[in-house]
Design a protein around this motif. Structure first.
Motif, mmCIF file in Angstrom:
data_model
loop_
_atom_site.group_PDB
_atom_site.id
_atom_site.type_symbol
_atom_site.label_atom_id
_atom_site.label_comp_id
_atom_site.label_asym_id
_atom_site.label_seq_id
_atom_site.Cartn_x
_atom_site.Cartn_y
_atom_site.Cartn_z
ATOM 1 N N ILE A 81 12.037 -9.623 -0.981
ATOM 2 C CA ILE A 81 12.183 -8.354 -0.185
ATOM 3 C C ILE A 81 11.919 -7.021 -0.614
ATOM 4 O O ILE A 81 11.841 -6.826 -1.803
ATOM 5 C CB ILE A 81 13.844 -8.094 -0.117
ATOM 6 N N TYR A 82 10.786 -6.097 0.207
ATOM 7 C CA TYR A 82 10.320 -5.622 0.108
ATOM 8 C C TYR A 82 10.390 -3.802 0.225
ATOM 9 O O TYR A 82 10.040 -3.918 1.923
ATOM 10 C CB TYR A 82 9.021 -5.426 -0.062
ATOM 11 N N VAL A 136 4.797 2.765 -7.119
ATOM 12 C CA VAL A 136 4.955 3.978 -6.895
ATOM 13 C C VAL A 136 3.214 3.872 -6.830
ATOM 14 O O VAL A 136 2.190 3.133 -7.442
ATOM 15 C CB VAL A 136 5.618 5.195 -7.274
ATOM 16 N N GLY A 137 1.923 5.492 -5.883
ATOM 17 C CA GLY A 137 1.209 5.683 -5.906
ATOM 18 C C GLY A 137 0.915 7.479 -6.429
ATOM 19 O O GLY A 137 1.766 7.328 -7.484
ATOM 20 N N HIS A 138 0.382 7.643 -5.431
ATOM 21 C CA HIS A 138 -0.053 9.735 -5.822
ATOM 22 C C HIS A 138 -0.698 9.647 -6.545
ATOM 23 O O HIS A 138 -1.909 10.836 -6.511
ATOM 24 C CB HIS A 138 0.960 9.812 -5.503
ATOM 25 N N VAL A 151 0.474 -1.387 -0.021
ATOM 26 C CA VAL A 151 -0.655 0.082 0.204
ATOM 27 C C VAL A 151 0.926 1.394 -0.228
ATOM 28 O O VAL A 151 1.648 1.400 1.288
ATOM 29 C CB VAL A 151 -0.802 -0.103 1.656
ATOM 30 N N THR A 152 0.493 1.945 -1.151
ATOM 31 C CA THR A 152 2.168 3.345 -1.243
ATOM 32 C C THR A 152 1.369 4.666 -1.358
ATOM 33 O O THR A 152 1.628 5.352 -1.648
ATOM 34 C CB THR A 152 2.315 2.906 -2.493
ATOM 35 N N GLY A 153 1.310 4.583 0.261
ATOM 36 C CA GLY A 153 1.003 5.994 0.319
ATOM 37 C C GLY A 153 -0.549 6.350 0.332
ATOM 38 O O GLY A 153 -1.091 5.711 0.214
ATOM 39 N N ASP A 154 -0.681 7.558 1.513
ATOM 40 C CA ASP A 154 -1.597 8.282 2.057
ATOM 41 C C ASP A 154 -2.843 7.244 2.710
ATOM 42 O O ASP A 154 -4.269 7.319 2.173
ATOM 43 C CB ASP A 154 -2.247 9.338 0.800
ATOM 44 N N VAL A 161 11.499 -1.877 -5.102
ATOM 45 C CA VAL A 161 11.008 -0.248 -4.736
ATOM 46 C C VAL A 161 10.236 -0.124 -4.171
ATOM 47 O O VAL A 161 9.822 -0.049 -6.013
ATOM 48 C CB VAL A 161 12.056 0.247 -4.711
ATOM 49 N N ALA A 162 9.973 1.076 -3.184
ATOM 50 C CA ALA A 162 8.116 1.125 -3.129
ATOM 51 C C ALA A 162 7.955 2.384 -2.641
ATOM 52 O O ALA A 162 8.975 2.393 -1.801
ATOM 53 C CB ALA A 162 7.290 0.071 -3.041
#
Length: 257
Positions: A113-114, A190-192, A41-44, A150-151
């Motif tokens: 690996i995360y 990524v998210g956003h 879950v990449t943020g916000d 990579v997140a």
């Protein structure tokens, strides 16, 4: 093969149905007849960074699959650490006793690996990876014995959305140096943006998760400003990223009605 569910921008507290939308996505994942390698879950996570929002998020983001959630620009580092991660004494930046340091986390499973990096800048909407985050990521990569995903929250490139491109990840050059030539990094996640997208960064796939709380329309769809680009009526969505035995990355985007 490795199968990752990637969702982003649940914004608990933003709308009356934000919790219900996030819950629909998580229940959909729990009902799958397959054990996922990870749910990222990449943020916000929260919309206002309030303790009660993180309390709700902690209940929603539970799963039989391993879950790793990182912060975005709407999140507040101290409350994120205290409530969502259960840290009684949030890590504080050296030399600045009033400011919690970045929330960098790593999840290690049997096959991957995360590395969830904190790209937030407290009090700002744009993003940046701080020097200590870059150093932390280099340490994770140097010690890796399996693929590293990579997140983080903010896309490091433009996505042709004027409102969002102005608050993307700033100064991505150092990250690009770290990732260039790293064959053990299958993708950057990524998210956003609140919209599904796929491009490249540092020679690696850059995969953007759609939004759970809302969807952003692009300029040719009428989305030229924040007032015109956000659609709360479309159903929540997520991405499935698949790394197969030949090292090929494939992404499938899925609406959750």
């Amino acid at each position: 093969m490795i199968v990752i569910a990637h969702l982003s921008d649940i914004h608990i507290g933003a709308t009356p149905d934000a919790v219900a939308r996030a819950d629909r996505v998580m229940r959909y994942l729990d009902a799958l007849p397959y054990d996922l390698d990870a749910v990222l879950v990449t943020g916000d996570i929260a919309d206002h960074g309030l303790a009660e929002e993180y309390e709700q998020a902690g209940k929603v983001l539970t799963s039989r699959h391993p879950v790793l959630a990182g912060p975005g620009n709407h999140d507040v580092r101290g409350e994120f650490r205290r409530v969502l991660l259960g840290e009684r004494h949030p890590m504080v930046r050296a030399g600045d006793g009033s400011r919690p340091g970045p929330v960098n986390q790593v999840l290690r499973t049997g096959r991957a690996i995360y590395a969830m990096c904190d790209s937030s800048i407290p009090g700002e909407n744009a993003g940046r990876l701080e020097d200590e985050t870059i150093a932390w990521l280099e340490g994770v990569l140097d010690g890796a014995d399996r693929p590293v995903f990579v997140a983080f929250h903010h896309p490091p490139v433009t996505l042709q959305s004027p409102p969002l491109d102005g608050i993307r990840l700033h100064r991505p050059e150092r990250l690009e140096e770290v990732l260039t030539g790293r064959a053990d990094v299958p993708a950057v996640l990524v998210g956003h943006a609140h919209m599904p997208a796929a491009t490249t960064f540092a020679g690696r796939p850059l995969l953007v998760a759609p939004g759970v709380v809302s969807t952003v329309r692009l300029p040719w769809e009428g989305g030229t400003t924040f007032d015109t680009c956000i659609d709360y009526d479309l159903p929540p969505a997520l991405a499935f990223h698949v790394l197969d035995g030949e090292g090929r990355m494939t992404t499938h985007y899925r609406l959750v009605p």
